[in-house]
Motif scaffolding. Structure first.
Motif, PDB file in Angstrom:
ATOM      1  N   UNK A  16       0.838  -1.093  -0.080  1.00 48.58           N
ATOM      2  CA  UNK A  16       0.048  -0.109   0.141  1.00 48.58           C
ATOM      3  C   UNK A  16       0.799   1.147   0.107  1.00 48.58           C
ATOM      4  N   UNK A  17       2.152   1.213   0.679  1.00 47.10           N
ATOM      5  CA  UNK A  17       2.821   2.318   0.638  1.00 47.10           C
ATOM      6  C   UNK A  17       3.333   2.526  -0.735  1.00 47.10           C
ATOM      7  N   UNK A  18       3.906   1.525  -1.505  1.00 48.19           N
ATOM      8  CA  UNK A  18       4.294   1.734  -2.934  1.00 48.19           C
ATOM      9  C   UNK A  18       3.177   2.297  -3.676  1.00 48.19           C
ATOM     10  N   UNK A  19       2.082   1.727  -3.292  1.00 47.40           N
ATOM     11  CA  UNK A  19       1.014   2.422  -4.316  1.00 47.40           C
ATOM     12  C   UNK A  19       0.795   3.909  -4.073  1.00 47.40           C
ATOM     13  N   UNK A  20       1.085   4.221  -2.761  1.00 44.83           N
ATOM     14  CA  UNK A  20       1.140   5.881  -2.409  1.00 44.83           C
ATOM     15  C   UNK A  20       2.421   6.436  -3.033  1.00 44.83           C
ATOM     16  N   UNK A  21       3.394   5.589  -3.191  1.00 38.65           N
ATOM     17  CA  UNK A  21       4.437   6.372  -3.874  1.00 38.65           C
ATOM     18  C   UNK A  21       4.094   6.438  -5.493  1.00 38.65           C
ATOM     19  N   UNK A  22       3.524   5.848  -5.873  1.00 34.61           N
ATOM     20  CA  UNK A  22       3.222   5.973  -7.307  1.00 34.61           C
ATOM     21  C   UNK A  22       2.341   7.320  -7.410  1.00 34.61           C
ATOM     22  N   UNK A  23       1.285   7.379  -6.386  1.00 30.26           N
ATOM     23  CA  UNK A  23       0.459   8.594  -6.665  1.00 30.26           C
ATOM     24  C   UNK A  23       1.438   9.644  -6.441  1.00 30.26           C
ATOM     25  N   UNK A  24       2.151   9.869  -5.434  1.00 32.75           N
ATOM     26  CA  UNK A  24       2.931  10.934  -5.024  1.00 32.75           C
ATOM     27  C   UNK A  24       3.938  11.428  -5.939  1.00 32.75           C
ATOM     28  N   UNK A  25       4.619  10.199  -6.709  1.00 29.34           N
ATOM     29  CA  UNK A  25       5.363  10.473  -7.905  1.00 29.34           C
ATOM     30  C   UNK A  25       4.907  11.067  -9.243  1.00 29.34           C
ATOM     31  N   UNK A  26       3.512  10.563  -9.262  1.00 29.88           N
ATOM     32  CA  UNK A  26       2.680  11.295 -10.422  1.00 29.88           C
ATOM     33  C   UNK A  26       2.551  13.003 -10.062  1.00 29.88           C
ATOM     34  N   UNK A  27       2.020  12.960  -9.119  1.00 28.77           N
ATOM     35  CA  UNK A  27       2.082  14.604  -8.645  1.00 28.77           C
ATOM     36  C   UNK A  27       3.367  15.312  -8.816  1.00 28.77           C
ATOM     37  N   UNK A  28       4.352  14.781  -8.216  1.00 27.95           N
ATOM     38  CA  UNK A  28       5.886  15.518  -8.219  1.00 27.95           C
ATOM     39  C   UNK A  28       6.217  15.648  -9.733  1.00 27.95           C
ATOM     40  N   UNK A  29       5.840  14.712 -10.463  1.00 28.72           N
ATOM     41  CA  UNK A  29       6.053  14.573 -11.959  1.00 28.72           C
ATOM     42  C   UNK A  29       5.584  15.771 -12.595  1.00 28.72           C
ATOM     43  N   UNK A  30       4.460  15.865 -12.347  1.00 24.63           N
ATOM     44  CA  UNK A  30       3.338  16.993 -13.042  1.00 24.63           C
ATOM     45  C   UNK A  30       3.929  18.315 -12.553  1.00 24.63           C
ATOM     46  N   UNK A  31       4.003  18.547 -11.117  1.00 25.45           N
ATOM     47  CA  UNK A  31       4.461  19.932 -10.910  1.00 25.45           C
ATOM     48  C   UNK A  31       5.768  20.262 -11.673  1.00 25.45           C
ATOM     49  N   UNK A  32       6.629  19.255 -11.627  1.00 24.39           N
ATOM     50  CA  UNK A  32       8.166  19.585 -12.245  1.00 24.39           C
ATOM     51  C   UNK A  32       8.121  20.074 -13.717  1.00 24.39           C
ATOM     52  N   UNK A  33       7.020  19.593 -14.286  1.00 21.20           N
ATOM     53  CA  UNK A  33       6.919  19.943 -15.834  1.00 21.20           C
ATOM     54  C   UNK A  33       6.095  21.142 -15.952  1.00 21.20           C
ATOM     55  N   UNK A  34       5.342  21.757 -14.922  1.00 21.02           N
ATOM     56  CA  UNK A  34       4.705  23.105 -14.907  1.00 21.02           C
ATOM     57  C   UNK A  34       5.590  24.153 -15.286  1.00 21.02           C
ATOM     58  N   UNK A  35       5.216  25.305 -15.953  1.00 20.89           N
ATOM     59  CA  UNK A  35       5.868  26.303 -16.491  1.00 20.89           C
ATOM     60  C   UNK A  35       5.835  27.542 -15.193  1.00 20.89           C
TER      61      UNK A  35
END
Length: 390
Positions: free
Chosen positions: A295-314
C-alpha cells in the motif's frame, strides 16, 4: 563309527522337530477350539480389556503448512491379556509362546482418529501369544493427519501437532488404552523441519465414551532457505523503496521505478499466498508487513505522479502555489533598478521575497517525502523484527 555320529545327530534333530511341531499343532488346535474372535477375550464380558501401547518409531516425513497436514511413519505394538489363550507349559511340551493366525483370534482395533489418509501394515498375518495370555501385535502406520498450524512468525514458526488414537468399535468400559510408552525419541526425515519435542497424553476417561490417546509432536522450521531467498529481499526492497523520491523528475524514470516496486510487492504477496494456509485464524507477520509495504508503494506511485506533474509546470496554479508556500521557505533576492545617468547615485538594494518555481517545489517535495517514508519504513521493519523475536 565316523558315519554313525552324524546319522545319530540327524535322527535326533528330526525326531525333536517332529515332536515340537506335533505338540505346537495340538496346542494351537486346543486353543482355537471354540474360540470366538468376535467376542472380547474375557471370561466375564463385563470386564475391561486393558491395552498397552508402545511407540517404537516415530518419524516426521513432512508438514504441509498450506494444507495443514502432517505426514508420519509410526511403528507401534499393542499388548493385552487374553483369558482364553492360556495354557500349562508343562502339559504342552514347555512351549511358552506361539504365533496364532490374526483372523482366528480377537485383536485390538485401535486406529488413527484424525486421518486424512492412512495405510496400516501389520507385521505379517499373525499375533504372538504367551502362555500367560499376553498377546502382542505389531503395527506400522503411514498416516497423513490434519494439523492446526499458526504461521504468525513465519518463517520462524513452530507447530505442535497431535495424532489421536482410539478404538474404532469399543468404548472405554470395554477397551481401555491404559498405558502409552514412547520408547525412542521422535525423529524427522524432512530437510525443512526439526523435531524439538514429542510425547503422549491420555484424555480424561469416560467409560461410556471411547478411550483416546494423543501423540504430540512439536516441529520447528529450518528458516535459512526462506531468510536468504524471501525475507532478506523483502526487507531490502522495503528499505530502498523511499529512495524513489531521490530520483530526479527530469530523468523520466521516477514513475517507472515506483511501478516496478509496486509489482515487486505484488509478486511477494502471491508467493506468500502459495506457502501459507488460506485461513483467518492466524496471520503471518511477514504477510502483513508486505501488505503494508504494498500500500505504501501504491502511495509512492500517486505522489510520484504529482511530483512529476509539478516539475513539468511552467508556472504555478492555485494548488501548487499553496504547496509552495507551505513546503518552501521564500528566498531573498536583491533587486537593483536600472541606472540611466552616470552622475545619478545608485539607490540602495532592497530585498524582496520570491516564491520558488515548480521545479524547486518538486525537489523540496522529493526530499520531504523521502525523509518521512524512510522513517516510516524503518519503523515498520524494526517493529516486525521485534514481534518476530518475542
Amino acid at each position: 563309527m565316523k558315519t554313525f555320529v552324524p546319522i545319530f545327530m540327524l535322527w535326533h534333530l528330526i525326531t525333536t522337530d517332529a515332536h515340537t511341531y506335533g505338540v505346537t499343532d495340538k496346542l494351537q488346535a486346543s486353543l482355537l477350539k471354540g474360540y470366538n474372535q468376535d467376542l472380547r477375550p474375557r471370561w466375564n464380558q463385563q470386564d475391561t480389556v486393558d491395552v498397552y501401547m508402545s511407540i517404537n518409531y516415530f518419524s516426521v516425513l513432512d508438514l504441509d503448512v498450506a494444507k495443514e497436514t502432517l505426514t508420519t511413519d509410526i511403528w507401534a505394538f499393542y499388548l493385552w491379556k487374553d483369558d482364553i489363550l492360556t495354557w500349562n507349559t508343562s502339559v504342552h511340551g514347555d512351549i511358552e509362546g506361539i504365533r496364532v493366525p490374526l483372523t482366528k483370534v480377537w485383536a485390538t482395533d485401535v486406529v488413527v482418529q484424525n486421518p486424512i489418509e492412512t495405510s496400516i501394515v501389520t507385521s505379517g498375518s499373525r499375533v504372538y501369544a504367551r502362555h500367560t495370555g499376553l498377546v502382542r501385535i505389531d503395527v506400522e502406520y503411514h498416516t497423513e493427519t490434519s494439523c492446526f498450524t499458526s504461521v504468525t512468525k513465519f518463517p520462524f514458526d513452530e507447530h505442535t501437532c497431535e495424532i489421536r488414537f482410539s478404538s474404532d468399535t469399543y468404548v472405554a468400559g470395554e477397551l481401555n488404552i491404559s498405558t502409552v510408552q514412547v520408547r525412542y525419541p521422535f525423529i524427522s526425515k524432512s530437510s525443512q523441519w526439526n523435531v524439538v519435542g514429542g510425547g503422549s497424553e491420555r484424555e480424561k476417561e469416560d467409560r461410556k465414551l471411547q478411550s483416546f490417546v494423543k501423540l504430540l509432536v512439536t516441529v520447528k522450521r529450518q528458516p535459512v532457505y526462506f531468510v536468504v531467498n524471501l525475507l532478506l529481499p523483502i526487507l531490502v526492497i522495503s528499505t530502498l523503496s523511499p529512495c524513489v523520491f531521490l530520483v530526479k523528475s527530469e530523468t523520466g524514470e521516477k514513475l517507472s521505478i515506483s511501478v516496478t516496486l509496486f509489482l515487486s510487492f505484488t509478486f511477494f504477496i502471491s508467493l506468500l499466498n502459495g506457502m501459507l494456509p488460506q485461513t483467518s485464524s492466524s496471520t503471518s507477520l511477514i504477510s502483513l508487513y508486505v501488505c503494508i509495504q504494498l500500500h505504501l508503494s501504491g502511495l509512492y506511485i500517486v505522489l510520484c505522479i504529482v511530483i512529476q506533474r509539478v516539475s513539468l509546470m511552467k508556472e504555478h496554479n492555485t494548488i501548487t502555489s499553496r504547496i509552495a508556500r507551505f513546503t518552501c521557505v521564500p528566498s531573498k533576492v536583491a533587486v537593483t533598478p536600472l541606472i540611466i545617468k552616470p552622475d545619478v547615485d545608485a539607490p540602495e538594494v532592497t530585498p524582496e521575497m520570491r516564491i520558488p518555481g515548480p521545479t524547486e517545489v518538486a525537489d523540496k517535495l522529493d526530499k520531504l517525502f523521502f525523509m518521512f517514508f524512510f522513517v516510516v519504513s524503518g519503523a515498520l521493519t524494526a517493529g516486525y523484527s521485534v514481534f518476530v523475536a518475542l
